[in-house]
Design a protein around this motif. Structure first.
Motif, mmCIF file in Angstrom:
data_model
loop_
_atom_site.group_PDB
_atom_site.id
_atom_site.type_symbol
_atom_site.label_atom_id
_atom_site.label_comp_id
_atom_site.label_asym_id
_atom_site.label_seq_id
_atom_site.Cartn_x
_atom_site.Cartn_y
_atom_site.Cartn_z
ATOM 1 N N LEU A 77 0.829 -1.209 0.000
ATOM 2 C CA LEU A 77 0.000 0.000 0.000
ATOM 3 C C LEU A 77 0.862 1.257 0.000
ATOM 4 O O LEU A 77 0.530 2.254 -0.649
ATOM 5 C CB LEU A 77 -0.934 -0.009 1.209
ATOM 6 N N TRP A 78 1.954 1.231 0.724
ATOM 7 C CA TRP A 78 2.890 2.361 0.760
ATOM 8 C C TRP A 78 3.414 2.630 -0.653
ATOM 9 O O TRP A 78 3.422 3.778 -1.108
ATOM 10 C CB TRP A 78 4.038 2.016 1.704
ATOM 11 N N LEU A 79 3.834 1.565 -1.322
ATOM 12 C CA LEU A 79 4.380 1.695 -2.667
ATOM 13 C C LEU A 79 3.341 2.300 -3.613
ATOM 14 O O LEU A 79 3.613 3.274 -4.316
ATOM 15 C CB LEU A 79 4.842 0.322 -3.171
ATOM 16 N N GLY A 80 2.137 1.732 -3.623
ATOM 17 C CA GLY A 80 1.087 2.238 -4.515
ATOM 18 C C GLY A 80 0.669 3.660 -4.189
ATOM 19 O O GLY A 80 0.511 4.501 -5.088
ATOM 20 N N PHE A 81 0.502 3.959 -2.906
ATOM 21 C CA PHE A 81 0.043 5.286 -2.492
ATOM 22 C C PHE A 81 1.054 6.366 -2.843
ATOM 23 O O PHE A 81 0.711 7.397 -3.425
ATOM 24 C CB PHE A 81 -0.248 5.297 -0.992
ATOM 25 N N PHE A 82 2.315 6.134 -2.511
ATOM 26 C CA PHE A 82 3.316 7.174 -2.750
ATOM 27 C C PHE A 82 3.679 7.300 -4.229
ATOM 28 O O PHE A 82 4.023 8.395 -4.687
ATOM 29 C CB PHE A 82 4.551 6.958 -1.877
ATOM 30 N N LEU A 83 3.565 6.214 -5.014
ATOM 31 C CA LEU A 83 3.759 6.351 -6.459
ATOM 32 C C LEU A 83 2.618 7.140 -7.081
ATOM 33 O O LEU A 83 2.832 7.976 -7.969
ATOM 34 C CB LEU A 83 3.896 4.977 -7.118
ATOM 35 N N ALA A 84 1.393 6.896 -6.629
ATOM 36 C CA ALA A 84 0.247 7.658 -7.132
ATOM 37 C C ALA A 84 0.369 9.126 -6.730
ATOM 38 O O ALA A 84 0.084 10.030 -7.539
ATOM 39 C CB ALA A 84 -1.059 7.063 -6.601
ATOM 40 N N LEU A 85 0.804 9.378 -5.512
ATOM 41 C CA LEU A 85 1.005 10.750 -5.052
ATOM 42 C C LEU A 85 2.112 11.440 -5.860
ATOM 43 O O LEU A 85 1.990 12.625 -6.227
ATOM 44 C CB LEU A 85 1.347 10.740 -3.566
ATOM 45 N N ALA A 86 3.171 10.694 -6.179
ATOM 46 C CA ALA A 86 4.258 11.252 -6.992
ATOM 47 C C ALA A 86 3.772 11.557 -8.406
ATOM 48 O O ALA A 86 4.128 12.602 -8.978
ATOM 49 C CB ALA A 86 5.430 10.272 -7.029
ATOM 50 N N ALA A 87 2.961 10.670 -8.976
ATOM 51 C CA ALA A 87 2.427 10.920 -10.317
ATOM 52 C C ALA A 87 1.526 12.147 -10.316
ATOM 53 O O ALA A 87 1.585 12.972 -11.241
ATOM 54 C CB ALA A 87 1.654 9.695 -10.799
ATOM 55 N N TRP A 88 0.725 12.291 -9.300
ATOM 56 C CA TRP A 88 -0.153 13.458 -9.204
ATOM 57 C C TRP A 88 0.659 14.745 -9.073
ATOM 58 O O TRP A 88 0.351 15.747 -9.715
ATOM 59 C CB TRP A 88 -1.103 13.292 -8.017
ATOM 60 N N GLN A 89 1.706 14.711 -8.248
ATOM 61 C CA GLN A 89 2.543 15.902 -8.075
ATOM 62 C C GLN A 89 3.330 16.213 -9.356
ATOM 63 O O GLN A 89 3.524 17.369 -9.705
ATOM 64 C CB GLN A 89 3.513 15.720 -6.906
ATOM 65 N N GLY A 90 3.792 15.183 -10.030
ATOM 66 C CA GLY A 90 4.628 15.389 -11.217
ATOM 67 C C GLY A 90 3.836 15.802 -12.433
ATOM 68 O O GLY A 90 4.170 16.790 -13.104
ATOM 69 N N TRP A 91 2.776 15.046 -12.752
ATOM 70 C CA TRP A 91 2.033 15.338 -13.976
ATOM 71 C C TRP A 91 0.853 16.286 -13.738
ATOM 72 O O TRP A 91 0.562 17.128 -14.570
ATOM 73 C CB TRP A 91 1.516 14.053 -14.603
ATOM 74 N N GLY A 92 0.207 16.131 -12.641
ATOM 75 C CA GLY A 92 -0.982 16.931 -12.398
ATOM 76 C C GLY A 92 -0.696 18.345 -11.947
ATOM 77 O O GLY A 92 -1.372 19.292 -12.340
#
Length: 138
Positions: free
Chosen positions: A21-36
C-alpha cells in the motif's frame, strides 16, 4: 478503538500489505505531483520514498516494522477523533431530531407513560393451550 489495538508487533503479512500500500500510495502521489501539478521536485522525493520503503518491505518485511508502528501510532488519534465526530454527528444530527419529533407527536411505542384509566402496569399474558406451542416460539 483503544491504544491496545495498535499493532506494535505486526506479522509479516501485515507488514507486506503495508509495504504494498505504501508503494502504490506514494507512487500515485508522486504521479499526481509530477504530472498533475507540475511539481517535479516533490514528485522525485515521493518516488524515492515509495521505491525505498515499498520494495524493502515486500522483500524483508521486518525492516519496515518501525515505519509501520510509527505510522499506526500517529494515525490512531486521527482515527479516534474522526470516529467520535461521526458518531456525535449521527446521534445529534439524526437520532435527536427524530426523538424530538416523536415526543412532539406523542408517540410512546414502549408504553412508558402510565395509563390514566388503570392503577397498575400489570398486563395479563395469555397462557399457551398446547404444549407444542413452546417449540414454536416465533
Amino acid at each position: 478503538m483503544q491504544w491496545s489495538d495498535v499493532a506494535r508487533k505486526p506479522n509479516d503479512r501485515m507488514l507486506r500489505q503495508f509495504a504494498g500500500l505504501w508503494l502504490g500510495f506514494f507512487l500515485a502521489l508522486a504521479a499526481w505531483q509530477g504530472w498533475g501539478r507540475e511539481h517535479r521536485g516533490w514528485a522525485a522525493v515521493l518516488t524515492a520514498l515509495a521505491l525505498t520503503i515499498g520494495p524493502l518491505g515486500l522483500l524483508w518485511p521486518r525492516l519496515v516494522r518501525p515505519v509501520f508502528v510509527t505510522w499506526m501510532v500517529l494515525a490512531f488519534p486521527v482515527g479516534w477523533l474522526v470516529s467520535h465526530l461521526v458518531l456525535a454527528l449521527l446521534f445529534y444530527g439524526m437520532f435527536t431530531p427524530v426523538g424530538w419529533f416523536f415526543r412532539l407527536i406523542g408517540r410512546d411505542t414502549l408504553a412508558l407513560r402510565r395509563p390514566t384509566d388503570r392503577e397498575s402496569y400489570w398486563e395479563i399474558k395469555p397462557q399457551a393451550t398446547d404444549a407444542r406451542r413452546y417449540f414454536r416460539q416465533f
